[in-house]
Design an enzyme around this catalytic site. Structure first.
Site, PDB file in Angstrom:
ATOM      1  N   SER A 118       0.811  -1.233   0.000  1.00 47.62           N
ATOM      2  CA  SER A 118       0.000   0.000   0.000  1.00 47.62           C
ATOM      3  C   SER A 118       0.841   1.278   0.000  1.00 47.62           C
ATOM      4  CB  SER A 118      -1.112  -0.003   1.022  1.00 47.62           C
ATOM      5  OG  SER A 118      -2.121  -0.924   0.598  1.00 47.62           O
ATOM      6  N   HIS A 165       3.274  14.906   5.182  1.00 50.06           N
ATOM      7  CA  HIS A 165       3.197  16.321   4.843  1.00 50.06           C
ATOM      8  C   HIS A 165       3.645  17.085   6.088  1.00 50.06           C
ATOM      9  CE1 HIS A 165       0.924  14.986   1.374  1.00 50.06           C
ATOM     10  NE2 HIS A 165       0.110  14.319   2.172  1.00 50.06           N
ATOM     11  N   CYS A 176      -1.993  -3.341   3.611  1.00 48.94           N
ATOM     12  CA  CYS A 176      -2.927  -4.458   3.566  1.00 48.94           C
ATOM     13  C   CYS A 176      -2.093  -5.680   3.906  1.00 48.94           C
ATOM     14  CB  CYS A 176      -3.580  -4.592   2.198  1.00 48.94           C
ATOM     15  SG  CYS A 176      -2.443  -4.428   0.836  1.00 48.94           S
TER      16      CYS A 176
END
Lengths: 128, 128
Positions: B72, B77, B92
């Site tokens: 995944s 940020h 996952c």
């Protein structure tokens, strides 16, 4: 990395839209090319700033990808064998743009059912 | 795109770990190079499969980045002016790997405070 797209980093008022799309066309969500194009078009139409992408095709099936935005990111992961797609749209700034972007996705992918949740991040800075 | 890393797409039992780190060292979280290295090392140590990254340095400050995994993704940020970093780890499969990855981050970044939330995705497929 497109250096000409440098923008001033906005305030951390994050809007994280998380969607799960059920009952998608397995062929569409197994196409890296199609999904990358949907993302690129959506970003352009909504007026967000694309800083670059990575999209990957799995064998035997499945696509995973992300697009980095000056305003944060979009990611998707698909399981064509379930007709299932997980989409994250994280923006700082204009929440309306994230919603428009999601609409664009839904129009192109036409899932049977959608699970939609929103997480706010950094909101305690709103009144600084 | 490293084609040799193709893996069979696993079942959609998504574990989405969302963290907000407060009181980070502004210098560290304003360094694209440092953050990219932290992610690369963490992914390697935990044994996840790195499919490529995009990291971007903002002017005058801030870093935004994404690493795509066979399992995944990781995104971050930063807002150095607030000592604030938003981290998403979506895997996952092995939830333990996501938690280890988060631990690695916290050790390197040593924030004053952490907000941590977990979203499960696709869990209705667990017993298929």
């Amino acid at each position: 990395m497109k250096r000409e797209l440098l923008v001033e980093n906005p305030r951390p008022d994050g809007y994280h839209l998380m969607m799960e799309l059920y009952g998608c066309d397995p062929e569409k969500i197994n196409s890296r090319k199609f999904l990358h194009q949907v993302v690129k078009n959506a970003v352009k139409q909504v007026g967000l700033t694309n800083l670059g992408s990575r999209f990957h095709q799995f064998d035997p099936q499945g696509v995973t990808g992300f697009t980095l935005l000056a305003q944060s990111h979009i990611s998707l992961h698909t399981w064509p064998e379930y007709g299932y797609l997980v989409l994250d749209i994280f923006t700082c700034g204009d929440q309306h743009q994230a919603d428009l972007l999601a609409e664009h996705f839904l129009k192109r992918l036409r899932p049977d059912r959608v699970n939609r949740q929103v997480m706010r991040k950094g909101y305690q800075y709103f009144r600084d």
